[in-house]
Design a protein around this motif. Structure first.
Motif, PDB file in Angstrom:
ATOM      1  N   ALA A   1     -26.390-189.557 -64.440  1.00 41.10           N
ATOM      2  CA  ALA A   1     -26.173-188.364 -64.289  1.00 41.10           C
ATOM      3  C   ALA A   1     -24.606-188.383 -65.220  1.00 41.10           C
ATOM      4  N   ARG A   2     -23.796-188.562 -65.080  1.00 44.41           N
ATOM      5  CA  ARG A   2     -22.583-188.488 -65.796  1.00 44.41           C
ATOM      6  C   ARG A   2     -23.413-187.975 -67.215  1.00 44.41           C
ATOM      7  N   LEU A   3     -23.678-188.604 -67.953  1.00 44.21           N
ATOM      8  CA  LEU A   3     -24.307-188.697 -69.391  1.00 44.21           C
ATOM      9  C   LEU A   3     -25.457-187.695 -69.322  1.00 44.21           C
ATOM     10  N   ALA A   4     -26.177-187.007 -68.295  1.00 39.80           N
ATOM     11  CA  ALA A   4     -26.927-185.894 -68.389  1.00 39.80           C
ATOM     12  C   ALA A   4     -25.883-184.480 -68.463  1.00 39.80           C
ATOM     13  N   VAL A   5     -25.439-184.479 -67.559  1.00 43.54           N
ATOM     14  CA  VAL A   5     -24.705-183.555 -67.630  1.00 43.54           C
ATOM     15  C   VAL A   5     -23.449-182.728 -68.834  1.00 43.54           C
ATOM     16  N   ALA A   6     -23.405-183.869 -69.114  1.00 41.19           N
ATOM     17  CA  ALA A   6     -22.615-184.097 -71.104  1.00 41.19           C
ATOM     18  C   ALA A   6     -23.669-183.456 -71.993  1.00 41.19           C
ATOM     19  N   GLY A   7     -25.088-183.432 -71.500  1.00 39.78           N
ATOM     20  CA  GLY A   7     -26.047-182.728 -72.854  1.00 39.78           C
ATOM     21  C   GLY A   7     -26.497-183.665 -73.175  1.00 39.78           C
TER      22      GLY A   7
ATOM     23  N   ALA B   1     -31.960-184.068 -60.655  1.00 41.75           N
ATOM     24  CA  ALA B   1     -31.770-183.021 -60.987  1.00 41.75           C
ATOM     25  C   ALA B   1     -31.547-182.451 -62.300  1.00 41.75           C
ATOM     26  N   ARG B   2     -30.296-183.361 -62.508  1.00 41.07           N
ATOM     27  CA  ARG B   2     -29.421-182.993 -63.714  1.00 41.07           C
ATOM     28  C   ARG B   2     -30.535-183.306 -65.369  1.00 41.07           C
ATOM     29  N   LYS B   3     -32.501-183.795 -64.988  1.00 42.58           N
ATOM     30  CA  LYS B   3     -33.779-184.034 -65.352  1.00 42.58           C
ATOM     31  C   LYS B   3     -33.174-185.127 -66.839  1.00 42.58           C
ATOM     32  N   VAL B   4     -32.696-186.196 -65.568  1.00 39.15           N
ATOM     33  CA  VAL B   4     -32.958-187.886 -66.141  1.00 39.15           C
ATOM     34  C   VAL B   4     -34.130-188.396 -65.405  1.00 39.15           C
TER      35      VAL B   4
ATOM     36  N   ASP C   1     -16.129-187.720 -56.416  1.00 43.47           N
ATOM     37  CA  ASP C   1     -15.975-187.574 -57.746  1.00 43.47           C
ATOM     38  C   ASP C   1     -17.279-187.442 -58.415  1.00 43.47           C
ATOM     39  N   LEU C   2     -17.998-188.367 -58.592  1.00 47.84           N
ATOM     40  CA  LEU C   2     -19.554-188.315 -58.903  1.00 47.84           C
ATOM     41  C   LEU C   2     -19.904-187.040 -58.612  1.00 47.84           C
ATOM     42  N   PHE C   3     -20.488-186.598 -57.622  1.00 52.58           N
ATOM     43  CA  PHE C   3     -20.943-185.249 -57.262  1.00 52.58           C
ATOM     44  C   PHE C   3     -20.533-183.889 -58.182  1.00 52.58           C
ATOM     45  N   VAL C   4     -19.261-184.021 -58.075  1.00 53.57           N
ATOM     46  CA  VAL C   4     -18.772-182.919 -57.666  1.00 53.57           C
ATOM     47  C   VAL C   4     -18.677-182.741 -60.212  1.00 53.57           C
ATOM     48  N   LYS C   5     -18.534-183.771 -60.507  1.00 55.00           N
ATOM     49  CA  LYS C   5     -18.600-184.018 -61.872  1.00 55.00           C
ATOM     50  C   LYS C   5     -20.143-183.686 -62.428  1.00 55.00           C
ATOM     51  N   THR C   6     -20.894-184.301 -61.169  1.00 55.76           N
ATOM     52  CA  THR C   6     -22.455-183.524 -61.619  1.00 55.76           C
ATOM     53  C   THR C   6     -23.159-182.627 -61.232  1.00 55.76           C
ATOM     54  N   GLY C   7     -22.510-181.668 -60.447  1.00 62.61           N
ATOM     55  CA  GLY C   7     -22.861-180.510 -59.591  1.00 62.61           C
ATOM     56  C   GLY C   7     -21.830-179.406 -58.924  1.00 62.61           C
ATOM     57  N   LYS C   8     -20.379-179.803 -59.395  1.00 59.09           N
ATOM     58  CA  LYS C   8     -19.840-178.920 -58.814  1.00 59.09           C
ATOM     59  C   LYS C   8     -20.357-179.223 -57.169  1.00 59.09           C
ATOM     60  N   GLU C   9     -20.464-179.905 -56.767  1.00 56.81           N
ATOM     61  CA  GLU C   9     -21.051-179.993 -54.707  1.00 56.81           C
ATOM     62  C   GLU C   9     -20.404-181.317 -54.285  1.00 56.81           C
ATOM     63  N   PRO C  10     -20.293-180.873 -53.314  1.00 56.65           N
ATOM     64  CA  PRO C  10     -19.020-181.959 -52.434  1.00 56.65           C
ATOM     65  C   PRO C  10     -20.515-183.508 -52.443  1.00 56.65           C
ATOM     66  N   LEU C  11     -19.992-184.324 -51.667  1.00 53.78           N
ATOM     67  CA  LEU C  11     -20.554-185.490 -51.394  1.00 53.78           C
ATOM     68  C   LEU C  11     -21.331-185.336 -49.607  1.00 53.78           C
TER      69      LEU C  11
ATOM     70  N   ALA D   1     -28.382-194.361 -52.368  1.00 52.23           N
ATOM     71  CA  ALA D   1     -28.900-194.397 -53.724  1.00 52.23           C
ATOM     72  C   ALA D   1     -30.119-193.263 -53.802  1.00 52.23           C
ATOM     73  N   ARG D   2     -30.511-193.120 -52.616  1.00 50.49           N
ATOM     74  CA  ARG D   2     -31.168-191.447 -52.652  1.00 50.49           C
ATOM     75  C   ARG D   2     -30.650-190.551 -53.306  1.00 50.49           C
ATOM     76  N   ALA D   3     -29.530-190.283 -52.613  1.00 53.66           N
ATOM     77  CA  ALA D   3     -28.711-189.093 -52.969  1.00 53.66           C
ATOM     78  C   ALA D   3     -28.307-189.278 -54.707  1.00 53.66           C
ATOM     79  N   VAL D   4     -27.629-190.196 -54.921  1.00 51.04           N
ATOM     80  CA  VAL D   4     -27.604-190.453 -56.479  1.00 51.04           C
ATOM     81  C   VAL D   4     -28.801-190.186 -57.426  1.00 51.04           C
ATOM     82  N   HIS D   5     -30.036-190.834 -56.899  1.00 55.42           N
ATOM     83  CA  HIS D   5     -31.364-190.561 -57.896  1.00 55.42           C
ATOM     84  C   HIS D   5     -31.558-189.081 -57.114  1.00 55.42           C
ATOM     85  N   GLU D   6     -32.013-188.707 -56.510  1.00 54.89           N
ATOM     86  CA  GLU D   6     -31.947-186.909 -56.409  1.00 54.89           C
ATOM     87  C   GLU D   6     -30.622-186.404 -57.249  1.00 54.89           C
ATOM     88  N   ARG D   7     -29.712-186.991 -57.733  1.00 60.78           N
ATOM     89  CA  ARG D   7     -29.319-185.983 -58.259  1.00 60.78           C
ATOM     90  C   ARG D   7     -29.107-185.927 -60.056  1.00 60.78           C
ATOM     91  N   CYS D   8     -30.193-187.886 -60.127  1.00 58.73           N
ATOM     92  CA  CYS D   8     -30.085-187.962 -61.339  1.00 58.73           C
ATOM     93  C   CYS D   8     -31.510-186.206 -62.028  1.00 58.73           C
TER      94      CYS D   8
END
Length: 511
Positions: free
Chosen positions: A26-32, A252-255, A73-83, A243-250
């Motif tokens: 997720a973090r790498l996808a947000v970095a482009g 959403a970031r086109k992983v 931190d993961l959710f803020v850094k990958t979508g400016k959205e609280p966990l 785990a579901r939430a992290v997967h869905e965040r991925c």
């Protein structure tokens, strides 16, 4: 610009869909970057599994979350959205009820040092709180000394400095002998806490994290410090929801995810990792490869390639302890005063540790009983779901395919849990046992081993390999890499890997 810094959109291949690997993705996808995750099983989450039957829902991996700030931190850094916008976090209070072998019980409040000390005095006698409080002060010093290098920074090139013990153990005077300081958590329990129930309380933290109190460094004192300082949390619906939430965040970031895709080989080109080859022969090129699985498997994927630079931390040889879990479906409503988290201590923790860490014998276990007050995990309010867990030897030293052995050990866990839930047997509808064999199938770890968190001290024997390898472009994430096992540590590994790939030599750690 640092030599390895990724200044353009890169192709990233991630091996495994565990939480640490997905956090990196997720973090790498947000970095482009263009990220594809290859998972050999049919689902994501690794050890964060789920079992469902007859309207009952159970976690088959970790049941509690410590240091939720890692995932905030993961959710803020990958979508400016609280966990808390994607999962519901509930503090577990009391954090734990401890039931000792002599029948004494103590309930420790969540994230309240004063409350913990008062509860210990009330349950174990005047002075118990003071002794535990003095221990926590020393544990905090160990935490302050090791938090950055063990959670927030890549493993130092001069990692040998972490071999020194950071826990400031007081010198113990001994008749006609030189003074000594506690070197292991077991010695801290015996010498500083006086053994007994306070000692059992401390040793229970080691066992819960897959550590032998007799060999774990005194620095393992940070484990109870973390729980009692930062609290314990439950995710409504079960920890699988994280785990579901992290997967869905991925997503959403086109992983991209490819399931049923076993990686057979890491492709090497011009002296660096250049992609992965799947079991069906498909080759996917990549600029970087992130291994989220047990790194010892890389030796099969890169035969003859030296992956661990001389003088660096290598993966530990052999299987580590595993976990045995029993899932219980009960008739009858959950009592209003029931504790979410109870630890039923073994009458012989030393024998238990010998069995779990050397095998092949078994001993009466310390059993963690989880009984969440959560409508999402039971068919209705007239039923209750319980999960029992014990640390055991992995498959190999013990044959966990032996049905007779599994039945006998299941009975051991149920008998221990019945001390905390007296009407357990009368209410039992059915149970399901999950052995180290199930864990090995879910995670691919040898013998169903469960990684422990990295710890300083003990000659650096409890460190995990760096997030980089001797092969440029090949990185490690997840519980078997720095900073080790546990949901918080695994999440930090994803942050470290993403930082190393994106910022290269400039990366100095998470902020």
């Amino acid at each position: 610009m640092a030599a390895d810094k990724v200044a353009r959109m890169a192709r990233i291949a991630v091996i495994g869909a565990g939480v640490g690997a997905m956090a990196a993705a997720a973090r790498l996808a947000v970095a482009g970057h263009r990220v594809t995750v290859y998972e050999r099983s049919s689902t994501y989450g690794g050890a964060l599994g789920r079992f469902e039957r007859d309207g009952f829902v159970f976690d088959t991996g970790p049941g509690l979350l410590r240091l939720p700030a890692v995932y905030r931190d993961l959710f803020v850094k990958t979508g400016k959205e609280p966990l808390e916008s994607v999962v519901e976090l509930a503090p577990v209070d009391p954090a734990a009820r401890h039931l000792f072998a002599d029948g004494t019980a103590v309930s420790l409040p969540n994230a309240s040092r004063a409350g913990v000390l008062s509860a210990l005095d009330d349950a174990l006698g005047e002075g118990a709180g003071e002794r535990w409080g003095a221990f926590l002060i020393r544990a905090r010093e160990a935490w302050d000394r090791t938090r950055r290098p063990l959670l927030e920074e890549p493993l130092w090139p001069n990692w040998e400095v972490l071999a020194r013990e950071p826990y400031p153990a007081p010198r113990q005077r001994r008749l006609l002998r030189a003074p000594r300081q506690a070197a292991t958590l077991g010695e801290v329990a015996a010498w500083e806490l006086g053994g007994g129930r306070l000692g059992a309380l401390l040793e229970g933290y080691a066992l819960e994290h897959g550590l032998d109190p007799g060999t774990a460094p005194a620095a393992a004192a940070v484990l109870p410090y973390m729980e009692q300082t930062f609290g314990s949390w439950y995710v409504r619906g079960g920890m699988r929801e994280l785990a579901r939430a992290v997967h869905e965040r991925c997503l959403a970031r086109k992983v991209a995810f490819v399931f049923g895709a076993e990686v057979r080989r890491v492709v090497e080109k011009d002296g660096r990792a250049a992609g992965v080859e799947l079991a069906d022969g498909t080759v996917s090129e990549a600029d970087h490869v992130v291994c989220g699985a047990d790194p010892r498997g890389l030796e099969r994927m890169l035969p003859g390639r030296e992956l661990w630079a001389s003088g660096k931390v290598r993966p530990a040889a052999g299987a580590r302890p595993s976990r045995f879990t029993v899932l219980l479906a009960l008739r009858g409503a959950r009592p209003a005063d029931a504790c979410h988290h109870t630890v039923v201590h073994s009458p012989d923790a030393s024998a238990e540790a010998r069995a779990a860490f050397t095998g092949p014998g078994l001993a009466p276990p310390t059993v963690t009983v989880l009984r969440p007050d959560d409508p999402a995990v039971r068919p209705d309010d007239g039923h209750e779901a319980l999960t029992l867990t014990a640390t055991v030897a992995p498959h190999g030293p013990v044959d966990w395919t032996d049905a007779t052995l599994v039945r006998r050990y299941t009975d051991e866990l149920i008998a221990a849990a019945a001390r905390a839930v007296p009407d357990l047997r009368e209410r039992l509808l059915w149970h399901e046992s999950r052995t180290p064999v199930h864990l090995a199938q879910a995670t691919g770890a040898e013998g169903g081993s469960v990684p422990a968190p990295s710890l300083a001290g003990a000659g650096a024997a409890f460190l995990h390999p760096s997030n980089t390898t001797a092969l440029p472009g090949l990185h490690l994430a997840g519980g078997w890499a720095h900073p080790g096992g546990g949901l918080a540590h695994t999440g930090m590994s994803g942050a470290l890997v993403a930082g190393l790939i994106v910022e290269g030599d400039d990366f100095r750690g998470s902020q």
